[in-house]
Scaffold this active site. Sequence first.
Site, PDB file in Angstrom:
ATOM      1  N   HIS A  82       0.786  -1.241   0.000  1.00  0.00           N
ATOM      2  CA  HIS A  82       0.000   0.000   0.000  1.00  0.00           C
ATOM      3  C   HIS A  82       0.815   1.285   0.000  1.00  0.00           C
ATOM      4  O   HIS A  82       0.243   2.373  -0.142  1.00  0.00           O
ATOM      5  CB  HIS A  82      -0.962   0.061   1.199  1.00  0.00           C
ATOM      6  N   ASP A 240       3.838  -8.451   0.995  1.00  0.00           N
ATOM      7  CA  ASP A 240       4.359  -9.237   2.121  1.00  0.00           C
ATOM      8  C   ASP A 240       3.418 -10.358   2.537  1.00  0.00           C
ATOM      9  O   ASP A 240       3.863 -11.465   2.876  1.00  0.00           O
ATOM     10  CB  ASP A 240       4.712  -8.341   3.308  1.00  0.00           C
TER      11      ASP A 240
END
Length: 514
Positions: A82, A240
């Site tokens: 993000h 991730d």
Amino acid sequence: MGFLLGIDVGTSGVKTCLFRMDGSLQAAASADYPLLQPKPGWAEQHPEDWWRAVKHTIQDIIRKAGIRPADIAGIGLSGQMHGLVLLDRSGNVLRPAIIWCDQRTQAEVEWMEEKIGRDAIIRMTANPPLPNFTATKLLWVREHEPQVYENIAKVLLPKDYIRYKLTGEWATEVSDASGTLLLDVAHRQWSRDMLRHLDIRPEWLPAVYESHEISGRVSAGAAQETGLAQGTPVAGGGGDQAAGAVGNGIVRTGIVSGTIGTSGVVFACTDKIVTDPKGRLHSFCHAVPGKWHVMGVTQAAGGSLQWFRNQFGDVERSAASFLQKDPYELFSEEAEHAPVGSEGLLFLPYLMGERTPHLDPFAKGAFVGITARHAKNHFIRAVMEGVAYSLLDSIELMKALDMDISHVRASGGGARSRVWRQIMADIFNREVDTVEANEGPAFGAALLAGVGTGVYGSVEEACEAAVRTADRLLPVAAHVPVYQKYYAVYRRLYGDLRESMHLLHKLVEEGEQG
């Protein structure tokens, strides 16, 4: 013998790991960097710090392992999702990156909902607008820093900035791109409709790859800076959570991962796209071609215990230094001596607002039920239990969508604590296991590079070959009903306190404005 290199650009630092082809670890290195918080609720980092850390860890790895750089068959990238990285036409960073946990963009969220409509955004991107997502950060820059916005040439995610520095290529991949709110998640490509609604230039966005595909090769300049061999292939990699799921073998339905890192994540693989109509769960592309995942997020999971350690753990940190132990080991020992349910002490882990299930950037953390009987060990255990309750919120939402959850695989720094894992098993009322490799996203990224370079035939094959179960914990039958009763109270507390939380946020804002 060949090796695979995995690089994870995390929130607190870079972790770089070198793996043998059977998945065993050859060498690892890490390097930290600061988190900038110029105002309450803001979170930024310097991309140049990430690159310095990556260079340092790669050089350290090559030295430690005593290998020839040419022995590295492929590189996989992972990183915090993000984040907004803005570059000019020369590839220079225009401003510090606004990272995932930043909460400044609620006004942009409200603007998007009013202009486009929440349901329409979910139809286009499979997700509702949230302050965490990249698109809202880009809109904030347009509104508040027009001089920066005018000079944008490329918009990248954190790990993709590292790809650019390694290869010179502007590229991303489907799992990380899913968290921008600019991707058509169902069709695994940029959403032309969303870009048109937001008036964002398509040429600012990088090419989108599948996670295992080779996206570039190490350039001559990067080879000189890092010690890598020029031409080493770099795979797409993964955000991730998706990369960590690959490293944990979460590539088929049924097994759900429960990750306690800085944030906390419940992650489930799906064979088709599944969306929560209310947008409380994220629906993203998986790092496995043709698969998706559903994800619930606790903003401050391990971050809650880290906060408690930093503010109230001076004794444990001093003792740990003397005993040459991790302070968190001492915290776990203290928590083990507190009773199940912490004698009625409950913790809401909303230190950075909350995503699942509340979607509330103004939610606040709280201890509820404090009495004169409570000691530090109760508070430590309450933090661990509160995080597990929050993760259970995500599991309950997944169950409501008829998703199969046979057992939970724990990962992240919090999963190193056997006490915390047992709390998870008892609160979830499910078996909790771990895998031998605890390198998380770096391991998954390396496996994806192995697929891209032909070491493995598929992501599933890579996981079958390299991911091995370490231990299993079953729920303690006597603990389960105790936690079920406390969880019922926990679920009520946000609704009871929401109005006061928002009032406190308003008072803080008014105080800042003088």
